[in-house]
Enzyme design. Sequence first.
Site, PDB file in Angstrom:
ATOM      1  N   ALA A 123       8.630   1.875  -1.252  1.00 32.15           N
ATOM      2  CA  ALA A 123       9.638   0.612  -0.537  1.00 32.15           C
ATOM      3  C   ALA A 123       8.652   0.141  -0.203  1.00 32.15           C
ATOM      4  O   ALA A 123       7.257  -0.398   0.111  1.00 32.15           O
ATOM      5  CB  ALA A 123      10.318   1.188   0.533  1.00 32.15           C
ATOM      6  N   MET A 124       8.979  -1.371  -0.242  1.00 34.67           N
ATOM      7  CA  MET A 124       9.097  -2.729   0.109  1.00 34.67           C
ATOM      8  C   MET A 124       7.971  -2.899   1.883  1.00 34.67           C
ATOM      9  O   MET A 124       7.208  -3.114   1.731  1.00 34.67           O
ATOM     10  CB  MET A 124       9.222  -3.538  -0.041  1.00 34.67           C
ATOM     11  CG  MET A 124      10.495  -3.993   0.338  1.00 34.67           C
ATOM     12  SD  MET A 124      11.495  -5.278  -0.508  1.00 34.67           S
ATOM     13  CE  MET A 124      13.353  -5.004   0.902  1.00 34.67           C
ATOM     14  N   ARG A 125       8.806  -2.099   2.768  1.00 40.17           N
ATOM     15  CA  ARG A 125       8.277  -1.819   3.976  1.00 40.17           C
ATOM     16  C   ARG A 125       7.136  -1.158   4.081  1.00 40.17           C
ATOM     17  O   ARG A 125       6.718  -1.044   5.026  1.00 40.17           O
ATOM     18  CB  ARG A 125       9.440  -0.985   4.247  1.00 40.17           C
ATOM     19  CG  ARG A 125      10.008   0.254   4.366  1.00 40.17           C
ATOM     20  CD  ARG A 125      11.102   0.756   4.888  1.00 40.17           C
ATOM     21  NE  ARG A 125      11.326   1.878   4.757  1.00 40.17           N
ATOM     22  CZ  ARG A 125      12.056   2.586   3.571  1.00 40.17           C
ATOM     23  NH1 ARG A 125      12.986   1.098   3.149  1.00 40.17           N
ATOM     24  NH2 ARG A 125      12.758   3.375   3.484  1.00 40.17           N
ATOM     25  N   TYR A 126       6.720  -0.329   2.839  1.00 37.80           N
ATOM     26  CA  TYR A 126       5.542   0.547   3.060  1.00 37.80           C
ATOM     27  C   TYR A 126       4.098   0.178   2.602  1.00 37.80           C
ATOM     28  O   TYR A 126       3.045   0.132   2.782  1.00 37.80           O
ATOM     29  CB  TYR A 126       5.594   1.919   2.236  1.00 37.80           C
ATOM     30  CG  TYR A 126       6.413   2.953   2.793  1.00 37.80           C
ATOM     31  CD1 TYR A 126       6.603   3.304   4.887  1.00 37.80           C
ATOM     32  CD2 TYR A 126       7.590   3.295   1.978  1.00 37.80           C
ATOM     33  CE1 TYR A 126       7.513   3.960   5.085  1.00 37.80           C
ATOM     34  CE2 TYR A 126       8.686   4.153   2.716  1.00 37.80           C
ATOM     35  CZ  TYR A 126       8.536   4.500   4.008  1.00 37.80           C
ATOM     36  OH  TYR A 126       9.835   5.124   5.096  1.00 37.80           O
ATOM     37  N   THR A 127       4.507  -1.153   1.249  1.00 35.84           N
ATOM     38  CA  THR A 127       3.540  -1.373   0.575  1.00 35.84           C
ATOM     39  C   THR A 127       2.766  -2.988   1.216  1.00 35.84           C
ATOM     40  O   THR A 127       3.501  -3.330   1.886  1.00 35.84           O
ATOM     41  CB  THR A 127       4.057  -2.082  -1.213  1.00 35.84           C
ATOM     42  OG1 THR A 127       4.595  -2.941  -0.796  1.00 35.84           O
ATOM     43  CG2 THR A 127       4.403  -0.471  -1.370  1.00 35.84           C
TER      44      THR A 127
END
Length: 749
Positions: A123-127
């Site tokens: 998810a974009m919150r991790y990358t």
Amino acid sequence: MSDMFNTPQATETLSIKEYAEKAYLDYSMYVILDRALPHVGDGLKPVQRRIVYAMSELGLKSSAKYKKSARTVGDVIGKFHPHGDSAAYEAMVLMAQDFSYRHPLVDGQGNWGSADDPKSFAAMRYTESKLTKYADVLLGELGQGTVDWQPNFDGSLDEPVVLPAQVPNLLLNGTTGIAVGMATDIPPHNLREVVNATIHLLDYPDATVDALCGHIQAPDFPTDAEITTSPEEVRDIYRTGRGSIKMRAAWQREDGAVVLNALPYQVSGSKVLEQIAAQMQAKKLPMVSDLRDESDHENPTRLVIVPRSNRVDLDAMMSHLFATTDLERSYRVNLNVIGMNGRPGVRSLDQLLRDWVQFRRQTVRRRLEYRLEKVLKRLHILEGYLVAYLNIDEVIRIIREEDEPKAELMARFALSDIQADAILDLKLRNLAKLEEMKIRGEQSDLSDERDGLEKTLSSNALMTKLIRGELVDIAHEYGDDRRSHLVQVEEAKAFSELELTSADPMTVVVSEKGWIRAARGHDIDPETLNYKSGDAFKFAALGRSNQTTVVFDSTGRAYSIPTHQLPSARGQGEPLTGRISPPSGATFEGLMTGTEHQKFLLASDAGYGFVAKFSDLVAKNKAGKAVLSLPKGAQVMPPVAVPERQNLLVAAATTEGRLLIYPLADLPELAKGKGNKIIGIPTARAQSREELLVGLLVFGDDDILQVNSGRQHLKLRLSDLEHYRGERGRRGNRLPKGFQKVSGLVIAQ
């Protein structure tokens, strides 16, 4: 007040048809121009362009630190692209995957998916992400007056209409998109090849597609798999803008096994292994014994296929897998882009590059004009500085003592408004630095630059030289070798059902009432099998389970049945009429199995026949195929197998006790027909059935021919045969007394 409410309002009346048409056309144009199709200039769709621009505005250049992807996506959808965050993030992920983009635009940190499962990204919150160095090719000239700007969706910000790409990014990274009524599929290409083709077009503006294909061999995907499309087909694609490119996996032999080290573009290794395993479970790959996935960090793709033995033809096995799995894929090519005229259209390779060259010329001209304007403004200011330096005491006095220093400066030294503002904006400490040599040195440098810019802008040749030089520099910095190599191979061919069947010995048996079955082995006595009441053995043939069985009926038609599909001889079989559709009243008179090159002698009892290859007897449908044409009143003779030997002879005997022997080579080899006269039987006698062909045999000159007449047997050796030798079609000589009624011819054991 009441009058205001009673005033009729202006309304527009539209029919539902007109409204619907207008609404749909407006939506269609929006999807085509602002969502799905790329622009020829930078090769990007709007969402991709907005992602790259938003990241540059966030300062996420290649030299910067990574930032959370959620921050970028938030800026993209909040400022420029009012759509879902998942759609924007997926577009961003695609630009970060080096197995999806030939030259990625986003440098990702974290889980951005894998070639085996591109959708497995985090998810974009991790990358975290930033732009790659290659993105500078699109953004490097953005702030230099090179492109037009437009308001964003709410008018609060401006965004570039197109990015000032310094290379034909459209071809380098390719793209896909589905609009309304049209789509685009542009494959990626090699940067060096595209730059060389563009330079060729700069030097030769009328260059043809064939000339450009001398530099661009074919698309170049981000995989080491092989392109198998022929150069002629590739050129046709580039001429028309449409077609398909075929790729297949690269493999090599290693310790008797097949090792796959590169898969076609966007093909999953795990899915390929699943497809092969499914065929193994369905017993459609008996030659494969094991599958292994040995992929790791050093070898991102390493799939091992282990054959059952070293006798397996690996080339044939791989040809089958190419035809039946994703180890070979076709990719549609549709060069549909938004051109310099703002309209979508399918373009040929030369049209694409010409459009881009036109775009690049405009971009470079605007860049030079923008720089020239800056240079001229600076020269103008330097002239004012020089005046200030030469009269610095007076300038300081005016600034200290005058109420309107700007107006006084302009009047006293004939300065312009801009020059006066520049002098007044100088800090006190900089006045001492206004040295004449420095000012005149900068003036000289800028004057030279001005002259160079004006010269370039006024010369098409110098402009071309500048563009060519910049392209060469970019190719040197970002170019690499071709990854997808072109190979010429034969078309992939899947194994037939018979080829995948084991070659077990089989005995095929047909009963008098037309029931068929197959027993495993060649040592079966078909007469001892169990038959239905009132039925009995009629004939049998020896073959193998991977061969075809051909049944011959009384009308001269042949029917085919795969031997491995026949019912087991443990039961009583099944009627042939359940598998084939013979004419009403036809009976079965022959049975054959063999390889496609094996030959049989087909004949009618009227004395006519020919030699046929087994492959010509195989029919493709239940109705069979007409093979032997029967003369009036004639009946079919059982087919006679032709041994694979030299110097073969034909022996033919009639009901009148006549025997004729001659070389088999005297009979023609046909696919169908009546054939030639085997032995001379008068037509009238044959039609009245007074004299018929009753014995027919093909044998070698070292065999002993045995003539059967009831219980009597006559054995004829080579020396005895001379009496009966003659030309094909003759009457033959009479057999000895007691053998006037021949019941058959066989080879004596």
